[in-house]
Design a protein around this motif. Structure first.
Motif, PDB file in Angstrom:
ATOM      1  N   ARG A  93       0.839  -1.263   0.019  1.00  0.00           N
ATOM      2  CA  ARG A  93      -0.101   0.017   0.030  1.00  0.00           C
ATOM      3  C   ARG A  93       0.958   1.286   0.119  1.00  0.00           C
ATOM      4  O   ARG A  93       0.623   2.204  -0.648  1.00  0.00           O
ATOM      5  CB  ARG A  93      -0.986  -0.067   1.052  1.00  0.00           C
ATOM      6  CG  ARG A  93      -1.958   1.002   1.164  1.00  0.00           C
ATOM      7  CD  ARG A  93      -3.002   0.778   2.266  1.00  0.00           C
ATOM      8  NE  ARG A  93      -2.606   0.831   3.717  1.00  0.00           N
ATOM      9  CZ  ARG A  93      -2.703  -0.120   4.371  1.00  0.00           C
ATOM     10  NH1 ARG A  93      -2.978  -1.356   4.058  1.00  0.00           N
ATOM     11  NH2 ARG A  93      -2.236  -0.086   5.464  1.00  0.00           N
ATOM     12  N   MET A  94       2.014   1.363   0.840  1.00  0.00           N
ATOM     13  CA  MET A  94       2.776   2.372   0.943  1.00  0.00           C
ATOM     14  C   MET A  94       3.601   2.416  -0.554  1.00  0.00           C
ATOM     15  O   MET A  94       3.560   3.437  -0.786  1.00  0.00           O
ATOM     16  CB  MET A  94       3.786   2.295   1.792  1.00  0.00           C
ATOM     17  CG  MET A  94       3.233   2.247   3.284  1.00  0.00           C
ATOM     18  SD  MET A  94       4.428   1.495   4.722  1.00  0.00           S
ATOM     19  CE  MET A  94       5.555   2.937   4.581  1.00  0.00           C
ATOM     20  N   LEU A  95       4.105   1.485  -1.257  1.00  0.00           N
ATOM     21  CA  LEU A  95       4.673   1.578  -2.279  1.00  0.00           C
ATOM     22  C   LEU A  95       3.673   2.240  -3.616  1.00  0.00           C
ATOM     23  O   LEU A  95       4.078   2.815  -4.542  1.00  0.00           O
ATOM     24  CB  LEU A  95       5.287   0.266  -2.696  1.00  0.00           C
ATOM     25  CG  LEU A  95       6.420  -0.044  -1.807  1.00  0.00           C
ATOM     26  CD1 LEU A  95       6.826  -1.407  -2.099  1.00  0.00           C
ATOM     27  CD2 LEU A  95       7.759   0.874  -2.004  1.00  0.00           C
ATOM     28  N   ARG A  96       2.448   1.839  -3.426  1.00  0.00           N
ATOM     29  CA  ARG A  96       1.392   2.444  -4.509  1.00  0.00           C
ATOM     30  C   ARG A  96       1.372   3.802  -4.358  1.00  0.00           C
ATOM     31  O   ARG A  96       1.357   4.616  -5.226  1.00  0.00           O
ATOM     32  CB  ARG A  96       0.197   1.432  -4.412  1.00  0.00           C
ATOM     33  CG  ARG A  96       0.015   0.301  -4.973  1.00  0.00           C
ATOM     34  CD  ARG A  96      -1.438  -0.166  -5.128  1.00  0.00           C
ATOM     35  NE  ARG A  96      -2.228  -0.213  -3.802  1.00  0.00           N
ATOM     36  CZ  ARG A  96      -2.391  -1.188  -3.143  1.00  0.00           C
ATOM     37  NH1 ARG A  96      -1.862  -2.506  -3.310  1.00  0.00           N
ATOM     38  NH2 ARG A  96      -3.035  -1.200  -2.051  1.00  0.00           N
ATOM     39  N   VAL A  97       1.434   4.097  -2.825  1.00  0.00           N
ATOM     40  CA  VAL A  97       1.168   5.476  -2.695  1.00  0.00           C
ATOM     41  C   VAL A  97       2.292   6.371  -3.144  1.00  0.00           C
ATOM     42  O   VAL A  97       2.397   7.658  -3.766  1.00  0.00           O
ATOM     43  CB  VAL A  97       0.907   5.929  -1.190  1.00  0.00           C
ATOM     44  CG1 VAL A  97       1.216   7.458  -0.980  1.00  0.00           C
ATOM     45  CG2 VAL A  97      -0.299   5.261  -0.655  1.00  0.00           C
ATOM     46  N   ALA A  98       3.507   5.965  -3.113  1.00  0.00           N
ATOM     47  CA  ALA A  98       4.819   6.452  -3.329  1.00  0.00           C
ATOM     48  C   ALA A  98       4.906   6.571  -4.740  1.00  0.00           C
ATOM     49  O   ALA A  98       5.298   7.810  -5.310  1.00  0.00           O
ATOM     50  CB  ALA A  98       6.050   5.835  -2.877  1.00  0.00           C
ATOM     51  N   LYS A  99       4.583   5.533  -5.507  1.00  0.00           N
ATOM     52  CA  LYS A  99       4.582   5.769  -6.941  1.00  0.00           C
ATOM     53  C   LYS A  99       3.517   6.829  -7.613  1.00  0.00           C
ATOM     54  O   LYS A  99       3.953   7.276  -8.694  1.00  0.00           O
ATOM     55  CB  LYS A  99       4.148   4.260  -7.558  1.00  0.00           C
ATOM     56  CG  LYS A  99       4.162   4.314  -9.210  1.00  0.00           C
ATOM     57  CD  LYS A  99       5.313   4.334  -9.849  1.00  0.00           C
ATOM     58  CE  LYS A  99       5.272   4.118 -11.210  1.00  0.00           C
ATOM     59  NZ  LYS A  99       6.265   4.586 -11.851  1.00  0.00           N
ATOM     60  N   SER A 100       2.401   6.846  -6.796  1.00  0.00           N
ATOM     61  CA  SER A 100       1.311   7.779  -7.276  1.00  0.00           C
ATOM     62  C   SER A 100       1.633   9.234  -7.156  1.00  0.00           C
ATOM     63  O   SER A 100       1.229  10.036  -7.765  1.00  0.00           O
ATOM     64  CB  SER A 100       0.084   7.528  -6.893  1.00  0.00           C
ATOM     65  OG  SER A 100       0.075   7.876  -5.432  1.00  0.00           O
ATOM     66  N   LEU A 101       2.759   9.662  -6.228  1.00  0.00           N
ATOM     67  CA  LEU A 101       3.095  10.961  -6.052  1.00  0.00           C
ATOM     68  C   LEU A 101       3.367  11.707  -7.236  1.00  0.00           C
ATOM     69  O   LEU A 101       3.245  12.837  -7.408  1.00  0.00           O
ATOM     70  CB  LEU A 101       4.207  10.946  -5.166  1.00  0.00           C
ATOM     71  CG  LEU A 101       3.900  10.539  -3.659  1.00  0.00           C
ATOM     72  CD1 LEU A 101       4.969  10.504  -2.633  1.00  0.00           C
ATOM     73  CD2 LEU A 101       3.019  11.647  -3.081  1.00  0.00           C
ATOM     74  N   GLU A 102       4.172  11.076  -8.221  1.00  0.00           N
ATOM     75  CA  GLU A 102       4.569  11.457  -9.614  1.00  0.00           C
ATOM     76  C   GLU A 102       3.275  12.211 -10.157  1.00  0.00           C
ATOM     77  O   GLU A 102       3.458  12.852 -11.282  1.00  0.00           O
ATOM     78  CB  GLU A 102       5.604  10.589 -10.478  1.00  0.00           C
ATOM     79  CG  GLU A 102       4.902   9.590 -10.848  1.00  0.00           C
ATOM     80  CD  GLU A 102       5.850   8.381 -11.513  1.00  0.00           C
ATOM     81  OE1 GLU A 102       6.837   8.661 -11.382  1.00  0.00           O
ATOM     82  OE2 GLU A 102       5.213   7.563 -12.066  1.00  0.00           O
ATOM     83  N   GLN A 103       2.290  11.519 -10.157  1.00  0.00           N
ATOM     84  CA  GLN A 103       1.241  11.985 -10.939  1.00  0.00           C
ATOM     85  C   GLN A 103       0.261  13.383 -10.196  1.00  0.00           C
ATOM     86  O   GLN A 103      -0.237  14.055 -10.881  1.00  0.00           O
ATOM     87  CB  GLN A 103      -0.296  10.974 -10.616  1.00  0.00           C
ATOM     88  CG  GLN A 103       0.375   9.764 -11.428  1.00  0.00           C
ATOM     89  CD  GLN A 103      -0.751   8.459 -11.305  1.00  0.00           C
ATOM     90  OE1 GLN A 103      -1.828   8.798 -10.595  1.00  0.00           O
ATOM     91  NE2 GLN A 103      -0.452   7.309 -11.471  1.00  0.00           N
ATOM     92  N   HIS A 104       0.891  13.572  -9.042  1.00  0.00           N
ATOM     93  CA  HIS A 104       0.370  14.745  -8.313  1.00  0.00           C
ATOM     94  C   HIS A 104       1.545  15.989  -8.207  1.00  0.00           C
ATOM     95  O   HIS A 104       0.814  17.187  -7.995  1.00  0.00           O
ATOM     96  CB  HIS A 104      -0.058  14.352  -6.961  1.00  0.00           C
ATOM     97  CG  HIS A 104      -0.986  13.530  -7.012  1.00  0.00           C
ATOM     98  ND1 HIS A 104      -2.406  13.724  -6.948  1.00  0.00           N
ATOM     99  CD2 HIS A 104      -1.260  12.025  -6.656  1.00  0.00           C
ATOM    100  CE1 HIS A 104      -3.065  12.455  -7.129  1.00  0.00           C
ATOM    101  NE2 HIS A 104      -2.318  11.486  -6.738  1.00  0.00           N
ATOM    102  N   LEU A 105       2.587  15.561  -8.361  1.00  0.00           N
ATOM    103  CA  LEU A 105       3.759  16.723  -8.011  1.00  0.00           C
ATOM    104  C   LEU A 105       4.854  16.398  -9.175  1.00  0.00           C
ATOM    105  O   LEU A 105       4.947  15.264  -9.802  1.00  0.00           O
ATOM    106  CB  LEU A 105       4.301  16.479  -6.638  1.00  0.00           C
ATOM    107  CG  LEU A 105       3.496  16.839  -5.703  1.00  0.00           C
ATOM    108  CD1 LEU A 105       3.948  16.209  -4.404  1.00  0.00           C
ATOM    109  CD2 LEU A 105       3.146  18.295  -5.388  1.00  0.00           C
ATOM    110  N   PRO A 106       5.501  17.420  -9.553  1.00  0.00           N
ATOM    111  CA  PRO A 106       6.471  17.629 -10.460  1.00  0.00           C
ATOM    112  C   PRO A 106       7.727  16.726  -9.913  1.00  0.00           C
ATOM    113  O   PRO A 106       9.089  17.550  -9.923  1.00  0.00           O
ATOM    114  CB  PRO A 106       6.720  18.803 -10.935  1.00  0.00           C
ATOM    115  CG  PRO A 106       6.466  19.747  -9.796  1.00  0.00           C
ATOM    116  CD  PRO A 106       5.323  19.029  -9.071  1.00  0.00           C
ATOM    117  N   VAL A 107       7.901  15.734  -9.361  1.00  0.00           N
ATOM    118  CA  VAL A 107       8.803  15.044  -8.834  1.00  0.00           C
ATOM    119  C   VAL A 107       8.980  13.530  -9.800  1.00  0.00           C
ATOM    120  O   VAL A 107       8.062  12.977  -9.981  1.00  0.00           O
ATOM    121  CB  VAL A 107       8.896  15.043  -7.366  1.00  0.00           C
ATOM    122  CG1 VAL A 107       9.058  16.347  -6.678  1.00  0.00           C
ATOM    123  CG2 VAL A 107       7.716  14.222  -6.858  1.00  0.00           C
TER     124      VAL A 107
END
Length: 107
Positions: A93-107
């Motif tokens: 679950r944590m890794l899915r969240v980490a991967k999805s961050l790039e969809q929300h921020l320019p990182v």
């Protein structure tokens, strides 16, 4: 004249976890030991418990908030570590969240 700086890299951050440890930081400033904090339910064990209880949306919301702060400080690349789940379901679950961050921020 404006300054031109390279983007910073945060190569080791635990960005996805439940709760926060601000109270523990204050306790440390007041002289509490890590043992004292753990005995009061804090420390890594407390963070693991809060992380396990957090749903994916909550983890994402708090991770975005933390990542935005890093971006404001000039960080352009973030390597996110997991580790506060300590069981397969929570870590995934944590890794899915980490991967999805790039969809929300320019990182």
């Amino acid at each position: 004249h404006p300054w031109l700086l390279p983007g910073f890299i945060d190569c080791h951050t635990h960005l996805v976890y439940g709760g926060n440890r601000a109270e523990e930081f204050e306790m440390r400033l007041q002289g509490a030991s890590y043992v004292d904090i753990a005995q009061r339910g804090g420390g890594i064990k407390g963070t693991v418990e809060k992380t396990r209880r957090s749903d994916e949306n909550t983890l994402l919301h708090t991770a975005i908030k933390r990542a935005k702060r890093l971006c404001e400080e000039g960080v352009t690349t973030i390597e996110v570590k997991s580790g506060y789940g300590l069981d397969l379901d929570t870590e995934v679950r944590m890794l899915r969240v980490a991967k999805s961050l790039e969809q929300h921020l320019p990182v």
